[in-house]
Structure formats: structure tokens, C-alpha cells
Design an enzyme around this catalytic site. Structure first.
Site, PDB file in Angstrom:
ATOM      1  N   GLY A 231      -4.488  -4.418  -3.867  1.00 10.95           N
ATOM      2  CA  GLY A 231      -5.476  -3.409  -4.222  1.00 10.95           C
ATOM      3  C   GLY A 231      -4.721  -2.145  -4.578  1.00 10.95           C
ATOM      4  CG  HIS A 232      -1.908  -2.144  -7.028  1.00  5.88           C
ATOM      5  ND1 HIS A 232      -0.991  -2.700  -7.878  1.00  5.88           N
ATOM      6  CD2 HIS A 232      -1.655  -2.687  -5.810  1.00  5.88           C
ATOM      7  CE1 HIS A 232      -0.222  -3.548  -7.211  1.00  5.88           C
ATOM      8  NE2 HIS A 232      -0.609  -3.561  -5.952  1.00  5.88           N
TER       9      HIS A 232
ATOM     10  CE  LYS B  30       2.473  -2.405  -4.317  1.00  3.61           C
ATOM     11  NZ  LYS B  30       2.134  -2.052  -2.929  1.00  3.61           N
TER      12      LYS B  30
ATOM     13  CD  GLN C  68       0.857  -8.916  -2.469  1.00  6.35           C
ATOM     14  OE1 GLN C  68       1.506  -9.594  -3.247  1.00  6.35           O
ATOM     15  NE2 GLN C  68      -0.407  -8.652  -2.682  1.00  6.35           N
TER      16      GLN C  68
ATOM     17  CG  ASP D 110      -1.908  -1.167   1.189  1.00  5.46           C
ATOM     18  OD1 ASP D 110      -2.239  -1.646   0.094  1.00  5.46           O
ATOM     19  OD2 ASP D 110      -2.299  -1.619   2.284  1.00  5.46           O
TER      20      ASP D 110
HETATM   21  P1  GDP Z   1      -0.778   0.312  -3.545  1.00  7.14           P
HETATM   22  O1  GDP Z   1      -1.377  -0.971  -3.096  1.00  7.14           O
HETATM   23  O2  GDP Z   1       0.680   0.392  -3.259  1.00  7.14           O
HETATM   24  O3  GDP Z   1      -1.081   0.644  -4.971  1.00  7.14           O
HETATM   25  O4  GDP Z   1      -1.454   1.472  -2.651  1.00  7.14           O
HETATM   26  P2  GDP Z   1      -3.018   1.604  -2.294  1.00  7.14           P
HETATM   27  O5  GDP Z   1      -3.749   2.059  -3.491  1.00  7.14           O
HETATM   28  O6  GDP Z   1      -3.508   0.377  -1.614  1.00  7.14           O
HETATM   29  O7  GDP Z   1      -2.976   2.733  -1.176  1.00  7.14           O
HETATM   30  C1  GDP Z   1      -2.486   4.009  -1.428  1.00  7.14           C
HETATM   31  C2  GDP Z   1      -3.586   5.035  -1.072  1.00  7.14           C
HETATM   32  O8  GDP Z   1      -3.027   6.334  -0.965  1.00  7.14           O
HETATM   33  C3  GDP Z   1      -4.660   5.163  -2.137  1.00  7.14           C
HETATM   34  O9  GDP Z   1      -5.876   5.444  -1.508  1.00  7.14           O
HETATM   35  C4  GDP Z   1      -4.185   6.332  -2.982  1.00  7.14           C
HETATM   36  O10 GDP Z   1      -5.243   7.001  -3.662  1.00  7.14           O
HETATM   37  C5  GDP Z   1      -3.596   7.230  -1.933  1.00  7.14           C
HETATM   38  N1  GDP Z   1      -2.468   8.078  -2.382  1.00  7.14           N
HETATM   39  C6  GDP Z   1      -1.518   7.786  -3.306  1.00  7.14           C
HETATM   40  N2  GDP Z   1      -0.571   8.753  -3.348  1.00  7.14           N
HETATM   41  C7  GDP Z   1      -0.946   9.683  -2.423  1.00  7.14           C
HETATM   42  C8  GDP Z   1      -0.357  10.902  -1.976  1.00  7.14           C
HETATM   43  O11 GDP Z   1       0.716  11.315  -2.390  1.00  7.14           O
HETATM   44  N3  GDP Z   1      -1.027  11.590  -1.001  1.00  7.14           N
HETATM   45  C9  GDP Z   1      -2.198  11.147  -0.477  1.00  7.14           C
HETATM   46  N4  GDP Z   1      -2.777  11.889   0.465  1.00  7.14           N
HETATM   47  N5  GDP Z   1      -2.780   9.990  -0.875  1.00  7.14           N
HETATM   48  C10 GDP Z   1      -2.145   9.255  -1.828  1.00  7.14           C
HETATM   49  P1  IMO Z   2      -0.811  -4.221  -2.262  1.00  3.48           P
HETATM   50  O1  IMO Z   2      -0.356  -4.818  -3.570  1.00  3.48           O
HETATM   51  C1  IMO Z   2      -0.918  -4.484   2.093  1.00  3.48           C
HETATM   52  C2  IMO Z   2      -0.857  -8.506   3.834  1.00  3.48           C
HETATM   53  C3  IMO Z   2      -2.102  -8.902   4.604  1.00  3.48           C
HETATM   54  C4  IMO Z   2      -1.487  -9.827   5.646  1.00  3.48           C
HETATM   55  C5  IMO Z   2      -0.385 -10.535   4.856  1.00  3.48           C
HETATM   56  C6  IMO Z   2      -0.781 -11.894   4.314  1.00  3.48           C
HETATM   57  O2  IMO Z   2      -2.133  -3.535  -2.345  1.00  3.48           O
HETATM   58  O3  IMO Z   2       0.261  -3.409  -1.632  1.00  3.48           O
HETATM   59  P2  IMO Z   2      -2.318 -12.647   2.286  1.00  3.48           P
HETATM   60  O4  IMO Z   2      -3.772 -12.415   2.043  1.00  3.48           O
HETATM   61  O5  IMO Z   2      -1.426 -12.149   1.233  1.00  3.48           O
HETATM   62  O6  IMO Z   2      -2.030 -14.085   2.641  1.00  3.48           O
HETATM   63  O7  IMO Z   2      -2.022 -11.802   3.635  1.00  3.48           O
HETATM   64  O8  IMO Z   2      -0.065  -9.687   3.784  1.00  3.48           O
HETATM   65  N1  IMO Z   2      -1.080  -8.044   2.441  1.00  3.48           N
HETATM   66  C7  IMO Z   2      -1.051  -6.763   2.069  1.00  3.48           C
HETATM   67  N2  IMO Z   2      -0.920  -5.635   2.789  1.00  3.48           N
HETATM   68  N3  IMO Z   2      -1.013  -4.412   0.747  1.00  3.48           N
HETATM   69  C8  IMO Z   2      -1.115  -5.531   0.003  1.00  3.48           C
HETATM   70  O9  IMO Z   2      -1.090  -5.520  -1.343  1.00  3.48           O
HETATM   71  C9  IMO Z   2      -1.185  -6.776   0.665  1.00  3.48           C
HETATM   72  N4  IMO Z   2      -1.313  -8.056   0.242  1.00  3.48           N
HETATM   73  C10 IMO Z   2      -1.235  -8.823   1.348  1.00  3.48           C
HETATM   74  O10 IMO Z   2      -2.734  -7.802   5.170  1.00  3.48           O
HETATM   75  O11 IMO Z   2      -0.872  -9.054   6.648  1.00  3.48           O
HETATM   76 MG    MG Z   3      -2.903  -1.668  -1.854  1.00  3.96          MG
END
Ligand code: GDP
Ligand code: IMO
Ligand code: MG
Length: 426
Positions: free
Chosen positions: A40-41, A16, A223, A13
Site C-alpha cells: 500500500g503506497h 516508498k 515491502q 511502509d
Molecule cells: P510505503 O508503503 O513505503 O509507500 O509507505 P506507506 O504509504 O504505507 O506509509 C507511509 C505513510 O507515511 C503514508 O501515510 C504517507 O502519507 C506518510 N508520510 C510519507 N512521508 C512522510 C513524512 O515525511 N512525514 C510524515 N509525517 N508522514 C509521511
Molecule cells: P509496502 O509495499 C508493511 C508484511 C505483513 C506481514 C508479512 C507477510 O506497503 O511497504 P504477506 O501478506 O506479504 O504474506 O504478509 O509482511 N507486509 C508488509 N508490511 N508494508 C508492506 O508493503 C507489506 N507487505 C507485507 O504485515 O507481517
Molecule cells: Mg505501505
């Protein structure tokens, strides 16, 4: 052109999705190499807001091909729904998506087994996303997996399901769960396969042709390094190889073809699920990070644990991945804080004058360590409007430069908001 991998350097999270979105505008190919719908991206651009679970984030550019490589495990319902959502938003995807028939498929027994494991462990559970990720990879490496190849042949599929149910149903019965029915599963999987048959095609030839043409290839990691199955905080980790080294294996390209590795790091630290997190804040500052950063899991909606930036961890991750440049995200979330801290290493009770590193112990050991911090003044000004590094408040510039120095890799992107345009390129 180059092969660029985008990988998470913390516990996932890191944003990416946003960084890939920024780079994918010029990509010929975007490919996923690991994980499944535990990812979840979030992508926010002119087409809307997408929370991508499996589809590589390259479909906005009609010239870009999207690849899901054999290292990925597939929840077919998630894939079908995601393709449908994207097509409904007016973007043609089916002709440009290639899903390797070597991908293992998440079967109904995988989330059930995961629940049994997690419940048996009680308070020591990993806190997974409940998608069956651990069990599907376990079956894969023990030669018990079911791949897309198998779904193409009803007889082969029926026999493989029969064998798996002969092993798994007695386990379910002994835990008081209803046994699974072969016919129902067979029908469901054949039906799902019919929905995605068009996109199931091996991308190996396509990728190697692109490599020899020197096309721009973007590898989208899921991840983060600290969830990696070998190097993460095992057993509080995920089942796949999340680091750049895994991209070559997960897609079938040579390791030396990856010339650029972008490590995505949040300007603080978050974690969903259980396991050690040395810089976790359970006080009001932690609450501020969670509130300002909207830190709730994209997949499970669980609140993410929040804490200070851990330069010790990110330095380790950049070494592990061969990171060539950092993308520092969510800097704006720190805007209101009067002071900010960065962890530079750990201390242990018995050796208070020695600084320890992440890689010197396991998850239990890490959980016993105390973070050693440096403290900087905050900037207490909004940064989301800034597009040029020199326009950032001086204390924010210093924070970024300090991280760069402690981690040992240049910062090339600073993200100051969720939208594509809210980015400073250095
Ligand atoms: P990922 O799994 O690495 O793609 O990240 P996620 O999408 O799960 O979580 C990142 C969250 O931060 C999302 O809700 C994005 O919309 C938000 N986000 C991304 N870049 C920024 C930023 O620079 N500032 C803020 N406030 N939110 C951001
Ligand atoms: P993205 O790609 C954050 C975490 C889960 C748990 C551990 C194992 O969005 O960054 P799993 O279901 O993979 O067996 O869970 O890994 N986890 C993540 N945490 N972002 C993710 O993906 C994750 N994918 C798995 O919360 O701690
Ligand atoms: Mg994510």
C-alpha cells in the site's frame, strides 16, 4: 539516463510511495517488480491522495509508461478497481499500462490456504495481510500457478482450475470449509480478464528498447529488505524478493543496468504483523511515534509497532541492496521528543561485551538480543516547513548526519511531511 531502484530498507511502509512520486515526474518508465496487493503506497500530490496497491506510481506524467513485471502477483479485483479509480480521477492509464502475461494470478483458494496456515500456527503466525501472497508464490514455484497467459484461453484455464481444485478441495473439506466450485471461479476469472485484456502485454521488448535509448527507468520496490523471503526475519517475512537484486529478475533486465539504488528508511522503525523488532517501544514514546506518524497499516489498518531507528538493520539492508543513497522519511514525527535514540548493534546476555549483527542469526535469535543505543538530544521544534537542510534545527541535522555515518551511505532526501513538496533534497 539511469535505471533507479527505490527499495524499502526496513519492514515496509518507509514511504516508498512518496519517494517514487518525487522521482517519477522525470521518469519515462515506472515499473513494479515484486509483491502484490499486500503493498500500500501512499501518494499525495496535486491530483489528490492515492493508496496504490499494484499500479506503479508513474501515471501522473502523461509521457510515462507503467509496467507490472512477471515478479508481481495479481489480485485482479484490486487491479480492476485501481485502474478504474485512476481513470475516474481524470488520468488516462489504460494506454500506458503494461501488465506482463507471465504474472501469476491470486485465485480464491490462496487466501483460504493462508487462513488455514495462520490459524494452525496460532500465536506463532506471521500476521499476514490476508491477500494469499504466500500461497500464490508457493504455487508459482511448485509449477502450480495460474498465469494471465492461462486466462486468455478458456479450455486451458478450466483444466488448470480443475487440477488445483482436485488438490485443494479435499484440504478445505478436511478443515471444515466449503469446497470451491469450478464453474463459478472460471466465470469470475474470465470476466475479470475481459476487463483488463487491453493492458496485458509483455513489456520485455519495451524495457530493452528503453534501456538502449538510455531512458529514465524507475523501479518501484514493494515491502522492505527485512521482509525479503531470503534475508528477512523468516518466517515473519513476505514471499517475494524485495531487494534491488530481485528487480532485475522480476522485470527481465540485466543486474548491471541498475546504476542507482535509493534506500528508503523511516527516521524511526515500524513493523506491522508479528516477528522480532529489537527497538520496539511499548511505552509512551512508542505511543507518540504511532500517534504523530499516524502509524496504521495502509492495507489492513492494523496499528504499526513503533520503535527507535535501528542503524544496525539499515546498514545491513543498504549492503544487501547496494544502496547508493538514502531517503530518510518522517523526520518530523520526532519533532516533539526531548531525546532520540539510535540502535548501533545488539548484545546477548551471555556475551555482554560483544556487539552482534542482524545477519548472524535467525528471527528467534534476533528476538533474544538487546539493542545497544546511543542517545542524542532532540530538537523540539517543527520541521515540516523546512526545505533546506541548513534550516533544520542543529540537533535534527546532527541526527541525520549520525544516521548517515552509522549506515555508511549518504542521505540525499529528507522527508518532513507526507506531501511531495515537504522534502529536503541534499
Ligand atoms: P510505503 O508503503 O513505503 O509507500 O509507505 P506507506 O504509504 O504505507 O506509509 C507511509 C505513510 O507515511 C503514508 O501515510 C504517507 O502519507 C506518510 N508520510 C510519507 N512521508 C512522510 C513524512 O515525511 N512525514 C510524515 N509525517 N508522514 C509521511
Ligand atoms: P509496502 O509495499 C508493511 C508484511 C505483513 C506481514 C508479512 C507477510 O506497503 O511497504 P504477506 O501478506 O506479504 O504474506 O504478509 O509482511 N507486509 C508488509 N508490511 N508494508 C508492506 O508493503 C507489506 N507487505 C507485507 O504485515 O507481517
Ligand atoms: Mg505501505
Amino acid at each position: 539516463m539511469t535505471v533507479t531502484a527505490v527499495v524499502g530498507t526496513q519492514w515496509g511502509d518507509e514511504a516508498k510511495g512518496k519517494v517514487v512520486d518525487l522521482l517519477s515526474q522525470h521518469a519515462d518508465i515506472v515499473a513494479r517488480f515484486n509483491g502484490g496487493d499486500n503493498a500500500g503506497h501512499t501518494v499525495i500530490n496535486q491530483f489528490g491522495t492515492f493508496k496504490l496497491r499494484l499500479t506503479p506510481n508513474g501515471f501522473y506524467n502523461p509521457q510515462t509508461t507503467c509496467i507490472i513485471g512477471p515478479g508481481v502477483v495479481l489480485n485482479l479485483k484490486t487491479l480492476i478497481d485501481e485502474i478504474e479509480d485512476i481513470q475516474q480521477s481524470g488520468i488516462e492509464l489504460v494506454n500506458r499500462l503494461w501488465v506482463s502475461p507471465r504474472c501469476n494470478v491470486i485465485m480464491p483458494w490462496h487466501p483460504m490456504l493462508e487462513t488455514i496456515y495462520e490459524e494452525a500456527k496460532g500465536s506463532a503466525r506471521t500476521g499476514t495481510t490476508k491477500r494469499g501472497i504466500g500461497p500464490v508464490y508457493a504455487d508459482k514455484v511448485s509449477y502450480n500457478g495460474i498465469r494471465l497467459y492461462d486466462l486468455a484461453d478458456e479450455q486451458i484455464l478450466a483444466e488448470k482450475i480443475r487440477v488445483q481444485l482436485a488438490i485443494k478441495n479435499p484440504v478445505f473439506k478436511s478443515f471444515g470449509l466449503e469446497p470451491l466450485n469450478l464453474k463459478a471461479i472460471l466465470e469470475e476469472k474470465l470476466d475479470q480478464y475481459a476487463h483488463i485484456r487491453e493492458v496485458v502485454r509483455e513489456s520485455f521488448g519495451l524495457l530493452h528498447e528503453a534501456l538502449s535509448n538510455r531512458d529514465a527507468i524507475l523501479l518501484e520496490g514493494a515491502q522492505g529488505a527485512l521482509l525479503d523471503n531470503n534475508w528477512g526475519t523468516y518466517p515473519f517475512c513476505t514471499a517475494s524478493i524485495t531487494i534491488a537484486g530481485g528487480a532485475a529478475a522480476g522485470l527481465g533486465i540485466p543486474p548491471h543496468s541498475i546504476s542507482r539504488v535509493i534506500g528508503v528508511a523511516k527516521a524511526y522503525t515500524t513493523r506491522v504483523g508479528a516477528g522480532p523488532m529489537p527497538t520496539e517501544l511499548t511505552d509512551e514514546t512508542g505511543g507518540t511515534l504511532q500517534r504523530e506518524g499516524h502509524e496504521y497499516g495502509t492495507v489492513t489498518n492494523r496499528p504499526r509497532r513503533c520503535g527507535w531507528f535501528d542503524a544496525q538493520l539499515v546498514r545491513f539492508s543498504t549492503q544487501l541492496n547496494g544502496v547508493t543513497e538514502l531517503a530518510l522519511t518522517k523526520l518530523d514525527v520526532l519533532d516533539t521528543l526531548p531525546t532520540v535514540k539510535i540502535c548501533v548493534g545488539y548484545q546477548r546476555g551471555d556475551t555482554a561485551d560483544q556487539i552482534w549483527h542482524y545477519w548472524e542469526g535467525d528471527a528467534t535469535w534476533l528476538g533474544e538480543n538487546q539493542p545497544v543505543y546511543i542517545e542524542l538530544d532532540g530538537w523540539q521544534q517543527p520541521t515540516s516547513w523546512v526545505r533546506d537542510f541548513a534550516q533544520l534545527p542543529p540537533n535534527a541535522q546532527e541526527y541525520v548526519r549520525k544516521i548517515e555515518k552509522l549506515v555508511g551511505v549518504p542521505v540525499k532526501f529528507v522527508s518532513v511531511g507526507p506531501a511531495r513538496k515537504e522534502t529536503i533534497i541534499l
